[in-house]
Design an enzyme around this catalytic site. Sequence first.
Site, PDB file in Angstrom:
ATOM      1  N   ASP A   1     -21.598 -65.198  13.433  1.00  0.00           N
ATOM      2  CA  ASP A   1     -21.213 -64.085  12.575  1.00  0.00           C
ATOM      3  C   ASP A   1     -22.359 -63.830  11.605  1.00  0.00           C
ATOM      4  O   ASP A   1     -22.908 -64.788  11.024  1.00  0.00           O
ATOM      5  CB  ASP A   1     -19.932 -64.430  11.795  1.00  0.00           C
ATOM      6  CG  ASP A   1     -19.370 -63.190  11.125  1.00  0.00           C
ATOM      7  OD1 ASP A   1     -20.096 -62.559  10.324  1.00  0.00           O
ATOM      8  OD2 ASP A   1     -18.223 -62.839  11.409  1.00  0.00           O
TER       9      ASP A   1
ATOM     10  N   GLU B   1     -31.604 -58.001  16.315  1.00  0.00           N
ATOM     11  CA  GLU B   1     -30.556 -56.967  16.289  1.00  0.00           C
ATOM     12  C   GLU B   1     -29.242 -57.643  15.923  1.00  0.00           C
ATOM     13  O   GLU B   1     -28.803 -58.570  16.605  1.00  0.00           O
ATOM     14  CB  GLU B   1     -30.407 -56.256  17.641  1.00  0.00           C
ATOM     15  CG  GLU B   1     -29.374 -55.132  17.563  1.00  0.00           C
ATOM     16  CD  GLU B   1     -29.045 -54.425  18.886  1.00  0.00           C
ATOM     17  OE1 GLU B   1     -28.360 -53.402  18.841  1.00  0.00           O
ATOM     18  OE2 GLU B   1     -29.470 -54.922  19.945  1.00  0.00           O
TER      19      GLU B   1
ATOM     20  N   ASP C   1     -20.074 -51.536  13.243  1.00  0.00           N
ATOM     21  CA  ASP C   1     -18.684 -51.134  13.017  1.00  0.00           C
ATOM     22  C   ASP C   1     -18.570 -50.443  11.659  1.00  0.00           C
ATOM     23  O   ASP C   1     -19.026 -51.001  10.650  1.00  0.00           O
ATOM     24  CB  ASP C   1     -17.767 -52.357  13.044  1.00  0.00           C
ATOM     25  CG  ASP C   1     -17.807 -53.052  14.401  1.00  0.00           C
ATOM     26  OD1 ASP C   1     -17.953 -52.351  15.414  1.00  0.00           O
ATOM     27  OD2 ASP C   1     -17.715 -54.289  14.441  1.00  0.00           O
TER      28      ASP C   1
ATOM     29  N   GLU D   1     -24.995 -45.552  21.737  1.00  0.00           N
ATOM     30  CA  GLU D   1     -25.747 -44.292  21.575  1.00  0.00           C
ATOM     31  C   GLU D   1     -25.571 -43.419  22.818  1.00  0.00           C
ATOM     32  O   GLU D   1     -25.325 -42.214  22.721  1.00  0.00           O
ATOM     33  CB  GLU D   1     -27.222 -44.648  21.359  1.00  0.00           C
ATOM     34  CG  GLU D   1     -28.095 -43.501  20.930  1.00  0.00           C
ATOM     35  CD  GLU D   1     -29.461 -44.014  20.459  1.00  0.00           C
ATOM     36  OE1 GLU D   1     -29.651 -45.244  20.321  1.00  0.00           O
ATOM     37  OE2 GLU D   1     -30.337 -43.164  20.237  1.00  0.00           O
TER      38      GLU D   1
ATOM     39  N   THR E   1     -29.113 -47.348  22.735  1.00  0.00           N
ATOM     40  CA  THR E   1     -28.175 -48.467  22.859  1.00  0.00           C
ATOM     41  C   THR E   1     -27.022 -47.985  23.752  1.00  0.00           C
ATOM     42  O   THR E   1     -26.900 -46.792  24.052  1.00  0.00           O
ATOM     43  CB  THR E   1     -27.606 -48.877  21.486  1.00  0.00           C
ATOM     44  OG1 THR E   1     -26.590 -47.950  21.105  1.00  0.00           O
ATOM     45  CG2 THR E   1     -28.676 -48.930  20.419  1.00  0.00           C
ATOM     46  N   GLU E   2     -26.140 -48.936  24.098  1.00  0.00           N
ATOM     47  CA  GLU E   2     -24.972 -48.548  24.891  1.00  0.00           C
ATOM     48  C   GLU E   2     -24.106 -47.518  24.145  1.00  0.00           C
ATOM     49  O   GLU E   2     -23.691 -46.511  24.704  1.00  0.00           O
ATOM     50  CB  GLU E   2     -24.124 -49.794  25.191  1.00  0.00           C
ATOM     51  CG  GLU E   2     -24.060 -50.131  26.636  1.00  0.00           C
ATOM     52  CD  GLU E   2     -24.539 -51.550  26.893  1.00  0.00           C
ATOM     53  OE1 GLU E   2     -24.776 -52.287  25.929  1.00  0.00           O
ATOM     54  OE2 GLU E   2     -24.687 -51.888  28.073  1.00  0.00           O
TER      55      GLU E   2
HETATM   56  C1  LIG Z   1     -19.939 -50.903  17.858  1.00  0.00           C
HETATM   57  S1  LIG Z   1     -20.676 -52.254  18.603  1.00  0.00           S
HETATM   58  C2  LIG Z   1     -22.366 -51.716  18.835  1.00  0.00           C
HETATM   59  C3  LIG Z   1     -23.115 -52.535  19.846  1.00  0.00           C
HETATM   60  C4  LIG Z   1     -24.577 -52.185  20.075  1.00  0.00           C
HETATM   61  N1  LIG Z   1     -25.375 -52.425  18.891  1.00  0.00           N
HETATM   62  C5  LIG Z   1     -24.735 -50.752  20.532  1.00  0.00           C
HETATM   63  O1  LIG Z   1     -25.216 -49.928  19.744  1.00  0.00           O
HETATM   64  O2  LIG Z   1     -24.377 -50.440  21.674  1.00  0.00           O
HETATM   65  C6  LIG Z   1     -20.837 -53.376  17.234  1.00  0.00           C
HETATM   66  C7  LIG Z   1     -21.085 -54.790  17.675  1.00  0.00           C
HETATM   67  O3  LIG Z   1     -21.392 -55.569  16.532  1.00  0.00           O
HETATM   68  C8  LIG Z   1     -20.718 -56.810  16.615  1.00  0.00           C
HETATM   69  N2  LIG Z   1     -20.513 -57.269  15.235  1.00  0.00           N
HETATM   70  C9  LIG Z   1     -19.812 -56.642  14.274  1.00  0.00           C
HETATM   71  N3  LIG Z   1     -19.814 -57.348  13.126  1.00  0.00           N
HETATM   72  C10 LIG Z   1     -20.551 -58.462  13.378  1.00  0.00           C
HETATM   73  C11 LIG Z   1     -20.907 -59.588  12.595  1.00  0.00           C
HETATM   74  N4  LIG Z   1     -20.490 -59.701  11.316  1.00  0.00           N
HETATM   75  N5  LIG Z   1     -21.669 -60.549  13.155  1.00  0.00           N
HETATM   76  C12 LIG Z   1     -22.077 -60.434  14.450  1.00  0.00           C
HETATM   77  N6  LIG Z   1     -21.760 -59.387  15.248  1.00  0.00           N
HETATM   78  C13 LIG Z   1     -21.005 -58.418  14.727  1.00  0.00           C
HETATM   79  C14 LIG Z   1     -19.423 -56.469  17.320  1.00  0.00           C
HETATM   80  O4  LIG Z   1     -18.835 -57.612  17.922  1.00  0.00           O
HETATM   81  C15 LIG Z   1     -19.881 -55.444  18.343  1.00  0.00           C
HETATM   82  O5  LIG Z   1     -20.289 -56.043  19.543  1.00  0.00           O
END
Ligand SMILES: C[S@@+](CC[C@H](N)C(=O)[O-])C[C@H]1O[C@@H](n2cnc3c(N)ncnc32)[C@H](O)[C@@H]1O
Length: 219
Positions: A103, A52, A124, A202, A199-200
Amino acid sequence: MIKYEQVICLRLRNLKNTDEILNTCEFLITDSSKYKGKWKELFGNDNPIYIEIGMGFGKFIYENALKNPNINYIGIERFDKVIARAIKKFDKRLDNLYIIRMDAMEIENSFDKEVDLIYLNFSDPWPKKCHAKRRLTSKLFLDEYKNILKDDGVIIQKTDNRHLFEFSLESFNENGFLIKNICLDLHKDEERFPDNITTEFEEKWMTEGPIYYLEAYKR
Ligand SMILES: C[S@@+](CC[C@H](N)C(=O)[O-])C[C@H]1O[C@@H](n2cnc3c(N)ncnc32)[C@H](O)[C@@H]1O
């Protein structure tokens, strides 16, 4: 974008001891490049590998790992505080779950063609056009995913963001993926998706509007 950042910041306000949590966690990997092509050795079995990207606080990947001991799971997240909170929430250590701090831009350095499935959950949306390349379904990322997925590998995306969903449909299509099983309201279609693990994000947004779903096959 504000919506997503606000939720994360609010939840992290009171989190202390981030370094200690990360430094003592046995299933957190900070230099994942050394496992490229060798993940099966780390897990000690030949089971499929599901990852994920952007796991956030980890509810989805932890519940999946608990439910499916014959699948190996790897959660990827780039922010220390977010990872620390996820680790704190996991009830116990699971043999089939690791976390990578990284990242996603660097994902090619960490995997060979050894990944069966990539989950992109509530990524995001980066709504501004000038930030489109940062979306986790932009061509930049899809080219990397092709290099880490097995030949029959698949990407599963869930999002509440219609614009990101439309962008992703076009991007998968333009970059040679075969899109299947599109759903425009996941929670109104429980017969098709009886085993959906939320997911959280969701949980937070599913009462506010539809959750979009798709599967994109590498072919
Ligand atoms: C909006 S949250 C969603 C979290 C989780 N997947 C959920 O549905 O509850 C997006 C997550 O993706 C991570 N994220 C965004 N771009 C990323 C990247 N390029 N590499 C790693 N993590 C990333 C952010 O730090 C954040 O924790």
